[in-house]
Design a protein around this motif. Structure first.
Motif, short mmCIF file in Angstrom:
data_model
loop_
_atom_site.label_atom_id
_atom_site.label_comp_id
_atom_site.label_asym_id
_atom_site.label_seq_id
_atom_site.Cartn_x
_atom_site.Cartn_y
_atom_site.Cartn_z
N ASP A 44 0.84 -1.19 0.00
CA ASP A 44 0.00 0.00 0.00
C ASP A 44 0.88 1.25 0.00
O ASP A 44 2.11 1.15 -0.05
N GLY A 45 0.23 2.39 0.07
CA GLY A 45 0.92 3.65 -0.13
C GLY A 45 1.96 4.00 0.93
O GLY A 45 2.76 4.91 0.72
N ARG A 46 1.96 3.29 2.04
CA ARG A 46 2.97 3.58 3.07
C ARG A 46 4.39 3.41 2.52
O ARG A 46 5.34 3.94 3.09
N GLN A 47 4.52 2.68 1.44
CA GLN A 47 5.84 2.49 0.85
C GLN A 47 6.51 3.82 0.48
O GLN A 47 7.73 3.88 0.37
N TYR A 48 5.70 4.86 0.29
CA TYR A 48 6.26 6.12 -0.21
C TYR A 48 6.46 7.17 0.89
O TYR A 48 6.62 8.34 0.60
N ARG A 49 6.45 6.75 2.14
CA ARG A 49 6.52 7.76 3.20
C ARG A 49 7.86 8.51 3.18
O ARG A 49 7.93 9.67 3.61
N GLY A 50 8.89 7.87 2.67
CA GLY A 50 10.19 8.56 2.56
C GLY A 50 10.11 9.76 1.64
O GLY A 50 10.72 10.80 1.90
N LEU A 51 9.36 9.63 0.56
CA LEU A 51 9.20 10.74 -0.38
C LEU A 51 8.31 11.83 0.20
O LEU A 51 8.58 13.03 0.05
N LEU A 52 7.22 11.40 0.86
CA LEU A 52 6.28 12.36 1.43
C LEU A 52 6.95 13.23 2.49
O LEU A 52 6.49 14.33 2.78
N ASN A 53 8.02 12.72 3.07
CA ASN A 53 8.70 13.43 4.16
C ASN A 53 10.00 14.10 3.73
O ASN A 53 10.75 14.56 4.59
N ASP A 54 10.26 14.15 2.45
CA ASP A 54 11.54 14.70 2.01
C ASP A 54 11.31 16.08 1.38
O ASP A 54 10.75 16.19 0.27
N ALA A 55 11.77 17.11 2.06
CA ALA A 55 11.53 18.49 1.60
C ALA A 55 12.20 18.76 0.27
O ALA A 55 11.76 19.64 -0.48
N ARG A 56 13.26 18.02 -0.05
CA ARG A 56 13.91 18.24 -1.34
C ARG A 56 12.95 17.91 -2.49
O ARG A 56 13.07 18.42 -3.60
N ILE A 57 12.00 17.00 -2.20
CA ILE A 57 11.01 16.64 -3.22
C ILE A 57 9.77 17.52 -3.09
O ILE A 57 9.27 18.07 -4.07
N THR A 58 9.27 17.66 -1.86
CA THR A 58 7.97 18.33 -1.69
C THR A 58 8.02 19.84 -1.89
O THR A 58 6.98 20.47 -2.00
N ARG A 59 9.22 20.42 -1.97
CA ARG A 59 9.24 21.87 -2.22
C ARG A 59 8.86 22.18 -3.67
O ARG A 59 8.44 23.29 -3.97
N ASN A 60 9.00 21.21 -4.55
CA ASN A 60 8.65 21.44 -5.96
C ASN A 60 7.57 20.50 -6.49
O ASN A 60 7.09 20.69 -7.60
N ASP A 254 22.95 -1.17 -4.96
CA ASP A 254 22.57 -1.45 -3.56
C ASP A 254 21.07 -1.37 -3.31
O ASP A 254 20.64 -1.20 -2.16
N LEU A 255 20.26 -1.46 -4.35
CA LEU A 255 18.81 -1.44 -4.18
C LEU A 255 18.19 -2.67 -4.82
O LEU A 255 18.76 -3.28 -5.72
N GLY A 256 17.00 -3.01 -4.31
CA GLY A 256 16.28 -4.17 -4.83
C GLY A 256 14.95 -3.76 -5.44
O GLY A 256 14.85 -2.72 -6.10
N HIS A 257 13.92 -4.56 -5.16
CA HIS A 257 12.62 -4.42 -5.83
C HIS A 257 11.75 -3.32 -5.21
O HIS A 257 10.76 -2.93 -5.80
N PHE A 258 12.12 -2.86 -4.00
CA PHE A 258 11.28 -1.89 -3.28
C PHE A 258 12.11 -0.66 -2.91
O PHE A 258 12.24 -0.32 -1.73
N PRO A 259 12.69 0.02 -3.87
CA PRO A 259 13.68 1.04 -3.53
C PRO A 259 13.15 2.12 -2.60
O PRO A 259 13.86 2.55 -1.69
N MET A 260 11.89 2.53 -2.81
CA MET A 260 11.37 3.67 -2.03
C MET A 260 11.11 3.33 -0.58
O MET A 260 11.08 4.22 0.27
N SER A 261 10.93 2.05 -0.27
CA SER A 261 10.67 1.71 1.14
C SER A 261 11.82 0.93 1.77
O SER A 261 12.03 1.03 2.97
N GLU A 262 12.56 0.17 1.00
CA GLU A 262 13.65 -0.61 1.62
C GLU A 262 14.84 0.28 1.97
O GLU A 262 15.59 0.00 2.90
N ASN A 263 15.04 1.34 1.21
CA ASN A 263 16.19 2.22 1.45
C ASN A 263 15.89 3.60 0.85
O ASN A 263 16.46 4.00 -0.17
#
Lengths: 287, 123
Positions: A44-60, A254-263
């Motif tokens: 589910d969408g929790r996989q993307y919490r790293g992006l939702l919390n990264d100001a480098r992304i959310t500023r634009n 150094d990444l696998g099948h779930f890059p946004m949530s595993e690392n």
């Protein structure tokens, strides 16, 4: 001390999807170019919490993550008890377009992982004009079944445990423990038969290998990012997509099948230049 | 290759806990060398090398020495980091009564991983 909330907000969106009323859980953070994020099969969408919390992304970017029907906090439609859930290419494409329309998004960027990385290829094939850019994570044209998926949904095997067991090796061996086990936890919480139903699209219905040559990355910029340790959507599969479509492909170390949530931190390092390029293109075309 | 398996698994309290309902025997074949691993309550009680005349086990994992060595490599090799990666490449065959295996998949992956060098993906 004031409560320590994350910047993301979560709400329930009511809309008709595929001809039925639905109640979808949507999280978003940031402002700017809409970026729809599509989660993997059985998660589910929790996989993307790293992006939702990264100001480098959310500023634009306005990062928008929805749980597909049957997944996460999105309910299945009324009457679900009388059907077997099976995701198809046709329904998956319609779902994304209808969610985008319900949110009144203007030419969003769409990014999906695994099944999401496959469906964005269908979007690039059928609806390139509707998107500002398309990003495929762990994209491959097809994956033939390599185990008996009936194990994922039967009463004498715990569906969550076996689903996590199936995907555990797809996390890169170099991933941090917290990212690895959070990724697996999402799988452990999947509803009965949902992962199996998603795999109907992934392994059977969603094969796009015969249409790859009809995708033209010049009609809509197409970016592919694939982890080197992904043995399901292989790096070879991604490079084939790039070769036949003109997409820009990057193999992520150094990444696998779930890059946004595993690392998330490692993944965002690969994603930021792509997002910056998309934003620059927008600025160039607006000038 | 399996000399330290019982000691390593039984010393891992988390892994033993994860397999506390497991009571079975399974076979690991490395090339033509068979080994039967007997498990009770998540602990390995014996690892018996073959050859066997009438082996009694629930399921078998069969692969070449080369494939096992890649799986157990200290430096993870993309495409060889999981038993299902080997299954997908048709380098490993899982056969027999798979129910104990699939219903305790994270546990058995942890057991198999324990054969190799300690790595983070050990369940």
């Amino acid at each position: 001390m004031s409560p320590r909330f994350e910047p993301a907000i979560g709400r329930y969106l009511h809309l008709d999807l595929l001809g039925k009323p639905h109640r979808l859980y949507v999280e978003e953070a940031g402002a700017g170019i809409p970026l729809i994020c599509l989660h993997t099969a059985g998660s589910d969408g929790r996989q993307y919490r790293g992006l939702l919390n990264d100001a480098r992304i959310t500023r634009n970017y306005r990062v928008i993550v929805f749980d597909m029907p049957w997944h996460g906090k999105s309910s299945p439609p009324v009457g679900w008890e009388n059907e077997e859930y099976r995701l198809t290419s046709r329904d998956y494409v319609r779902m994304i377009l209808e969610v985008s329309a319900a949110l009144e998004l203007d030419k969003p960027v769409v990014m999906g992982c695994s099944i999401g990385g496959r469906i964005v290829l269908h979007l690039a094939h059928e609806h390139p004009e509707k998107f500002r850019a398309i990003i495929g994570l762990e994209s491959s044209p097809k994956v033939d079944p390599y185990y008996d998926v009936s194990w994922l949904h039967r009463p004498d095997v715990h569906g969550g445990e076996v689903s996590a067991g199936i995907v555990s090796g797809l996390v890169a061996p170099t991933a941090p423990d917290d990212g690895r086990w959070e990724t697996l936890w999402h799988y452990m919480q999947s509803g009965p038969g949902v992962f199996k139903g998603d795999l109907h699209f992934y392994m059977i219905d969603g094969d796009i290998s015969g249409k790859l040559d009809e995708i033209d990355a010049r009609r809509c910029p197409l970016y592919l990012l694939t982890g080197e340790y992904d043995y399901s959507c292989t790096t070879e599969g991604t490079l084939e997509v790039a070769r036949r479509t003109g997409a820009q492909a990057t193999i992520m170390k150094d990444l696998g099948h779930f890059p946004m949530s595993e690392n998330p931190e490692k993944f965002i390092g690969y994603l930021l230049p792509v997002l910056e390029e998309i934003r620059s293109d927008k600025q160039a075309s607006a000038a | 290759m399996l000399e330290h398996l019982a000691g390593d698994v039984n010393a891992d309290a988390n892994l033993v806990r994860r397999g506390k309902h497991v009571k079975t025997s399974f076979l690991i074949a490395i090339d033509n060398a068979d080994h039967i691993v007997r498990i009770e309550h998540g602990r390995i009680v014996s690892v018996t090398p073959g050859p066997f005349i009438t082996p009694n086990y629930a399921f078998a994992l069969r692969a070449s020495r080369d494939a096992w060595e890649k799986l157990w490599s200290a430096t993870p090799i993309p495409g060889y980091t999981d038993i299902f990666a080997l299954v997908k490449k048709k380098l490993l065959r899982i056969e027999g009564d798979l129910h104990p295996f699939m219903s305790n998949l994270l546990y058995f992956k942890g057991v198999i991983t324990a054969v190799g060098h300690p790595r983070k993906e050990a369940a």
